[in-house]
Design an enzyme around this catalytic site. Structure first.
Site, PDB file in Angstrom:
ATOM      1  N   GLU A 110      60.877  61.546  12.339  1.00 17.52           N
ATOM      2  CA  GLU A 110      60.322  62.863  12.653  1.00 17.52           C
ATOM      3  C   GLU A 110      60.039  63.665  11.386  1.00 17.52           C
ATOM      4  O   GLU A 110      58.954  64.207  11.191  1.00 17.52           O
ATOM      5  CB  GLU A 110      61.326  63.629  13.529  1.00 17.52           C
ATOM      6  CG  GLU A 110      60.828  64.970  13.998  1.00 17.52           C
ATOM      7  CD  GLU A 110      59.526  64.830  14.757  1.00 17.52           C
ATOM      8  OE1 GLU A 110      58.486  65.177  14.186  1.00 17.52           O
ATOM      9  OE2 GLU A 110      59.535  64.345  15.897  1.00 17.52           O
ATOM     10  N   ASP A 133      56.224  64.649  10.022  1.00 14.47           N
ATOM     11  CA  ASP A 133      55.794  66.052   9.947  1.00 14.47           C
ATOM     12  C   ASP A 133      55.276  66.407   8.548  1.00 14.47           C
ATOM     13  O   ASP A 133      54.217  67.019   8.398  1.00 14.47           O
ATOM     14  CB  ASP A 133      56.966  66.983  10.305  1.00 14.47           C
ATOM     15  CG  ASP A 133      57.363  66.889  11.772  1.00 14.47           C
ATOM     16  OD1 ASP A 133      56.558  66.393  12.578  1.00 14.47           O
ATOM     17  OD2 ASP A 133      58.486  67.311  12.122  1.00 14.47           O
ATOM     18  N   SER A 164      54.810  65.259  18.684  1.00 13.95           N
ATOM     19  CA  SER A 164      55.355  65.610  17.373  1.00 13.95           C
ATOM     20  C   SER A 164      54.316  65.565  16.283  1.00 13.95           C
ATOM     21  O   SER A 164      54.466  66.205  15.262  1.00 13.95           O
ATOM     22  CB  SER A 164      56.369  64.551  16.955  1.00 13.95           C
ATOM     23  OG  SER A 164      57.611  64.903  17.383  1.00 13.95           O
TER      24      SER A 164
END
Length: 519
Positions: A249, A253, A449
Site C-alpha cells: 500500500e 501510493d 487504493s
C-alpha cells in the site's frame, strides 16, 4: 458526588469472531486521545453550508485562523487538564487546532477515569488487541465538552484497498498494465509536475524502501520526488519486506503520486492501525503547518458498521476542517463491491462515505495507443475484487447529490436515501493495473487504493497550475457537466453502472483537462 454521563456514540460491542483471552496489565502505559467540541459551531456550520454549495466567494481559512476561531476553547482544554490531574493522568500533547488532548497513564488509571473495563481479545484475522464493551463515561464538567475518547481500545480499524495481480490466471482475457504517467496521459491530465505543492499520504503500517523509489523513478525517467516520513503516535516508516502486506500500500501510493507529480513534495504520515491512530494521522496531515499538504490521499477504510459513531463523527468533523482549510481529501471506496466485505448485506466504506472527501471507485480499462477504447466497472468476480460503492446509512444526502438515484443490478432505480458512494473513479482492476516496484519486486497492482493517489495527483497538478488549492471539489464536479468519462457498463454486486452518476463509478473516470476547467 460526581455525576457521570455516558458519552454518546461510544458504545463498543464484541467484534464477531473475537474472544476475551485475559485481563490487561493494570500497570501498562497507554495514550488516549480526547476530542473536544468546536468553538463557534453555529458559525462554522454556516461556513460549511457555503462550502458545500460550492460558493466561489468562500476563501480557504488559514491554519492559524481555523485554530483561533474554530479550534478547542482554552477553558475546555483546561477542564481536561483538571480531569487528568484528578485521575493521576498526564497531558502528553495538546493541539487546539485539532481540538485534541492526548492523555498518558496506566490501564488502571484510565479504567477508573472513564469507567471502562479493558480486556485482551483474540480475533482470527485481527490477531490480539486491547478492547472494551459498553459505553465510556465522563464527569459533569466534561459532559457536552468531550466529543470522543479514542485509544482505550486498539483493535485494528481499517484495511488497505489494494490487490496484487495473481501470478497465474488461466483463460483470462489478455492482461495489460500501465505506468502512472501512461494513465495520466490516457486520462488527459493537464501538463505539469506539481511543483510548489505537497501531497499528504496516510498509512496505517508498513513502510517504503528508498532503494525501491530510486530504481522505480529512474526506470520511468522521472525525477525523484522529495519524500518525507512523518511518525504519528509511535508510527514510523517500517518496511516489513512483505509486498503483500502494508508495504504494498505504502509503496503503491508514493509511486503513483511521485510518478505523476515528481515536482511536489510528498509527506507520508505513518501511524498504528486503530481508530485513534487513523484519526490522529489524518489530523496531523490536515493541521500540518510544516509540510502544509494541499491534497491528502487515503487508501485505507472499513465498512461503516465497524466504526463507533463517536469515532466516525469525530473523523467527519476533522474532514470538515480540511474542507474549510481548502485541503482536498481523496479516499478509496473499497475493493469488495457493494458489500464492502462486511459479510452482511450492502455497506459503504468509511472514510470514503464522508461527504467531505472525494470518494474514488474503480474501473477496468482497455486502451489502444494513446486513447481509451473501453472502460467498465471494475468487477473481477468473487475472489478478484470489485469497486466499492452504494448508499451510506451514516450520512444524509449532501446538497450536491440531491435528486440523484442509485440503479440496482436488477435495473430498478431508487432516489438516494443517504450519501452516495463513490464520487469518481479510475483504473483499478489488477488485470489492467499499475506497474510498480515493491520490496525489490516488479509487480502489477490494482484496487481503489490506486485511484485515490491518481486523483490526488491530478488535483495537485491543477493546484500547481492555478497557484491556489482547489479545496473542496465535490460541489464543483457535480455541477459541471461532462467532466468525467461516464461509465455505463458493469456492476459491483448490488448496484449497476448507469448514465450519469451511479453507485459503482460515481460520475466516472477523469477527463483531466475538463476537471481542471471545472475547478
Amino acid at each position: 458526588m460526581v455525576t457521570k454521563h455516558a458519552l454518546p456514540g461510544s458504545e463498543r460491542k464484541v467484534e464477531q469472531g473475537a474472544t476475551v483471552i485475559g485481563q490487561c496489565d493494570p500497570a501498562e502505559q497507554i495514550e488516549v486521545i480526547v476530542i473536544l467540541r468546536r468553538q463557534q459551531q453555529a458559525q462554522f456550520d454556516a461556513l460549511m453550508k457555503r462550502i458545500e454549495a460550492g460558493d466561489p466567494s468562500v476563501k480557504p481559512l488559514s491554519r492559524e485562523a481555523l485554530a483561533k476561531d474554530y479550534g478547542a476553547a482554552p477553558e475546555d482544554i483546561a477542564k481536561v487538564h483538571t480531569f487528568a490531574a484528578a485521575h493521576g493522568l498526564t497531558v502528553a500533547r495538546e493541539d487546539p487546532a485539532a481540538r485534541s488532548v492526548v492523555l498518558s497513564g496506566t490501564i488502571a488509571q484510565f479504567q477508573s477515569a472513564f469507567e471502562v473495563k479493558l480486556e485482551r481479545y483474540q480475533h482470527h484475522s485481527a490477531g490480539q488487541f486491547r478492547g472494551r464493551t459498553g459505553m465510556i463515561s465522563v464527569p459533569d464538567d466534561l459532559h457536552g465538552v468531550v466529543e470522543a475518547v479514542l485509544g482505550l481500545d486498539n483493535r485494528p480499524q481499517a484495511r488497505p484497498h489494494f490487490r496484487i495481480r495473481p501470478p497465474f490466471v488461466a483463460a483470462r482475457a489478455q492482461q495489460v498494465s500501465f505506468t502512472p504517467p501512461q494513465l495520466a496521459s490516457l486520462y488527459q491530465f493537464p501538463q505539469g509536475d506539481g511543483s510548489g505543492q505537497c501531497v499528504g499520504i496516510i498509512e496505517l503500517g508498513g513502510g517504503y524502501n528508498t532503494s525501491d523509489l530510486k530504481t522505480y523513478f529512474s526506470n520511468l525517467g522521472v525525477s525523484e520526488p522529495k519524500v518525507t516520513s512523518v511518525g504519528v503516535d509511535q508510527g514510523g516508516n517500517h518496511p516489513s519486506g512483505d509486498p503483500n502486506g502494508p508495504d504494498g500500500e505504502v509503496t503503491l501510493d508514493i509511486e503513483i503520486v511521485g510518478a505523476i507529480v515528481p515536482g511536489a513534495a510528498i509527506a507520508v504520515y505513518f501511524t498504528q492501525n486503530s481508530d485513534a491512530g487513523f484519526l490522529d494521522a489524518v489530523s496531523r496531515a490536515v493541521h500540518d503547518t510544516t509540510n502544509k499538504p494541499s491534497v491528502i490521499s487515503i487508501s485505507w477504510g472499513a465498512p461503516e458498521s465497524v466504526w463507533t459513531s463517536q469515532s466516525m463523527q469525530a473523523f467527519n468533523s476533522l474532514l470538515q476542517s480540511a474542507a474549510a482549510l481548502g485541503v482536498t481529501i481523496c479516499a478509496a471506496s473499497g475493493d469488495s463491491g457493494s458489500s464492502d466485505g462486511s459479510g452482511g448485506g450492502d455497506q459503504v466504506d468509511f472514510p470514503a462515505s464522508s461527504p467531505y472527501v472525494l470518494a474514488c471507485g474503480g474501473t477496468h480499462l482497455s486502451a489502444s495507443g494513446s486513447s481509451i477504447t473501453h472502460e467498465v466497472v471494475w468487477n473481477d468476480g468473487e475472489q478478484g475484487g470489485a469497486s466499492g460503492g452504494g448508499v451510506s446509512t451514516a450520512f444524509p444526502v449532501p446538497a450536491w447529490q440531491q435528486g440523484l438515484s442509485a440503479t440496482s443490478t436488477g435495473g430498478a432505480s431508487k432516489p438516494l436515501s443517504g450519501r452516495g458512494v463513490p464520487d469518481v473513479a479510475g483504473d483499478a482492476s489488477p488485470m489492467t493495473g499499475y506497474s510498480v516496484l515493491i520490496d525489490g519486486t516488479e509487480t502489477v497492482v490494482g484496487g481503489t487504493s490506486a485511484v485515490a493517489p491518481l486523483w490526488a495527483a491530478l488535483i495537485t497538478r491543477i493546484n500547481a497550475a492555478k497557484g491556489q488549492p482547489a479545496g473542496f471539489v465535490n460541489a464543483k464536479l457535480y455541477k459541471a457537466s461532462g467532466v468525467c468519462r461516464d461509465i455505463t457498463q458493469g456492476n459491483n454486486g448490488s448496484f449497476a453502472a448507469a448514465k450519469g452518476w451511479d453507485a459503482c463509478t460515481g460520475l466516472g473516470s477523469p477527463n483531466g483537462g475538463k476537471v481542471a476547467a471545472a475547478l
